[in-house]
Design a protein around this motif. Structure first.
Motif, PDB file in Angstrom:
ATOM      1  N   GLN A 125       0.838  -1.404  -0.226  1.00  0.00           N
ATOM      2  CA  GLN A 125       0.009   0.009   0.228  1.00  0.00           C
ATOM      3  C   GLN A 125       0.935   1.251  -0.109  1.00  0.00           C
ATOM      4  O   GLN A 125       0.769   2.216   0.823  1.00  0.00           O
ATOM      5  CB  GLN A 125      -0.930  -0.005   1.257  1.00  0.00           C
ATOM      6  N   TYR A 126       1.752   1.311  -0.959  1.00  0.00           N
ATOM      7  CA  TYR A 126       2.837   2.306  -1.103  1.00  0.00           C
ATOM      8  C   TYR A 126       2.932   2.940  -2.436  1.00  0.00           C
ATOM      9  O   TYR A 126       2.921   2.120  -3.368  1.00  0.00           O
ATOM     10  CB  TYR A 126       3.895   1.879  -0.712  1.00  0.00           C
ATOM     11  N   VAL A 127       2.951   4.200  -2.533  1.00  0.00           N
ATOM     12  CA  VAL A 127       3.129   4.721  -3.676  1.00  0.00           C
ATOM     13  C   VAL A 127       4.207   6.012  -3.698  1.00  0.00           C
ATOM     14  O   VAL A 127       4.438   6.462  -2.536  1.00  0.00           O
ATOM     15  CB  VAL A 127       1.909   5.553  -4.133  1.00  0.00           C
ATOM     16  N   SER A 128       5.106   5.955  -4.674  1.00  0.00           N
ATOM     17  CA  SER A 128       6.304   6.899  -4.449  1.00  0.00           C
ATOM     18  C   SER A 128       6.256   7.731  -5.956  1.00  0.00           C
ATOM     19  O   SER A 128       5.822   7.242  -6.952  1.00  0.00           O
ATOM     20  CB  SER A 128       7.586   6.255  -4.210  1.00  0.00           C
ATOM     21  N   LEU A 129       7.073   8.726  -5.876  1.00  0.00           N
ATOM     22  CA  LEU A 129       7.404   9.460  -7.053  1.00  0.00           C
ATOM     23  C   LEU A 129       8.579   9.862  -7.078  1.00  0.00           C
ATOM     24  O   LEU A 129       9.177  10.633  -5.899  1.00  0.00           O
ATOM     25  CB  LEU A 129       6.357  10.914  -7.158  1.00  0.00           C
ATOM     26  N   LEU A 130       9.353   9.681  -7.922  1.00  0.00           N
ATOM     27  CA  LEU A 130      10.837   9.924  -8.129  1.00  0.00           C
ATOM     28  C   LEU A 130      11.110  11.067  -9.244  1.00  0.00           C
ATOM     29  O   LEU A 130      10.580  10.901 -10.161  1.00  0.00           O
ATOM     30  CB  LEU A 130      11.711   8.993  -8.563  1.00  0.00           C
ATOM     31  N   ILE A 131      11.788  11.995  -8.707  1.00  0.00           N
ATOM     32  CA  ILE A 131      11.991  13.319  -9.853  1.00  0.00           C
ATOM     33  C   ILE A 131      13.497  13.214 -10.141  1.00  0.00           C
ATOM     34  O   ILE A 131      14.304  13.552  -9.173  1.00  0.00           O
ATOM     35  CB  ILE A 131      11.501  14.603  -9.343  1.00  0.00           C
ATOM     36  N   ARG A 132      13.880  13.002 -11.195  1.00  0.00           N
ATOM     37  CA  ARG A 132      15.224  12.890 -11.681  1.00  0.00           C
ATOM     38  C   ARG A 132      15.680  14.136 -12.107  1.00  0.00           C
ATOM     39  O   ARG A 132      14.855  14.914 -12.405  1.00  0.00           O
ATOM     40  CB  ARG A 132      15.526  11.908 -12.578  1.00  0.00           C
ATOM     41  N   ASP A 133      16.981  14.579 -12.023  1.00  0.00           N
ATOM     42  CA  ASP A 133      17.664  16.025 -12.380  1.00  0.00           C
ATOM     43  C   ASP A 133      16.512  16.967 -11.856  1.00  0.00           C
ATOM     44  O   ASP A 133      16.269  17.824 -12.688  1.00  0.00           O
ATOM     45  CB  ASP A 133      17.595  15.953 -13.941  1.00  0.00           C
ATOM     46  N   SER A 134      16.609  16.999 -10.659  1.00  0.00           N
ATOM     47  CA  SER A 134      15.732  18.047 -10.123  1.00  0.00           C
ATOM     48  C   SER A 134      15.977  19.368 -10.427  1.00  0.00           C
ATOM     49  O   SER A 134      17.240  19.759 -10.293  1.00  0.00           O
ATOM     50  CB  SER A 134      15.668  17.901  -8.546  1.00  0.00           C
TER      51      SER A 134
END
Lengths: 115, 110
Positions: free
Chosen positions: B70-79
């Protein structure tokens, strides 16, 4: 695209007056529109769901006689805050979707300040 | 009560780094998950959505969903500094309503 507009963008009114906020889908037909409220540093809280041509469904704790919602066409929904009080001051945001299970697109929001 | 929990942050990362935003949800009936970005004083704008387990990539953004945890994530590369905003996680249940988390404030430092 999927553009949603709101009018007005901000409004200041005296306590006891009524305020109407319009939400329009500009380039698509929105069968379903949602109205949210956001207090400072809080998340969006759903107030009600409206489907074109039928009565709105309100979330628990939201007074339907105070927050009147009309969804008279596939491109327009209105929220009227009746007899506004200072505690109604908030950021009101609508969203529109082509259908109930479709992606919601948000309007720019209306900031209401009741003095 | 259906809840979506996010770390309120603030999360601060240097420009060019990877920003990782996390979200957990309590409603196992939630079918789809959405990430919105909200700049101060503005309304949310949709970044991406995910409904299948695994990863979904869109440009510099990657959403990850693990229904078992029950886990969701968001990765933002090269912020980038322009990524500085509050990121809202939302789950959509069988009633098609969105339940939002409180958001995570991200600051990307030049």
């Amino acid at each position: 695209g999927a553009v949603v507009s709101q009018h007005p963008s901000w409004v200041i009114c005296k306590s006891g007056t009524s305020v109407k906020i319009e939400c329009r889908s500009l380039d698509f037909q929105a069968t379903t529109m949602f109205w949210y409220r956001q207090f400072p540093k809080q998340s969006l809280m759903l107030m009600a769901t409206s489907n074109e041509g039928s009565k709105a469904t309100y979330e628990q704790g939201v007074e339907k006689d105070k927050f009147l919602i009309n969804h008279a066409s596939l491109t327009l929904s209105t929220l009227t805050v009746t007899s506004a009080h200072p505690e109604d001051s908030s950021f009101y945001i609508c969203s529109a979707a082509r259908g109930l299970g479709e992606t919601q697109y948000f309007g720019p929001g209306t900031r209401l300040l009741v003095l | 009560q259906k809840e979506v929990e996010q770390n309120s942050g603030p999360l601060s990362v240097p420009e060019g780094a990877i920003a990782s935003l996390n979200c957990t949800y309590s409603d196992r009936g939630s079918q789809s998950f959405f990430w919105y970005r909200q700049y101060s004083g503005k309304s949310p704008e949709l970044i991406m959505f995910i409904y299948s387990n695994g990863d979904k990539e869109d440009g510099r953004f990657t959403a990850q969903l693990n229904k078992a945890s029950q886990y969701v994530s968001l990765l933002i590369r090269d912020s980038q500094p322009s990524d500085s905003a509050t990121y809202l996680c939302a789950g959509r249940g069988s009633n098609y309503k969105l339940t939002f988390g409180k958001g995570t404030l991200l600051t990307v430092n030049p």
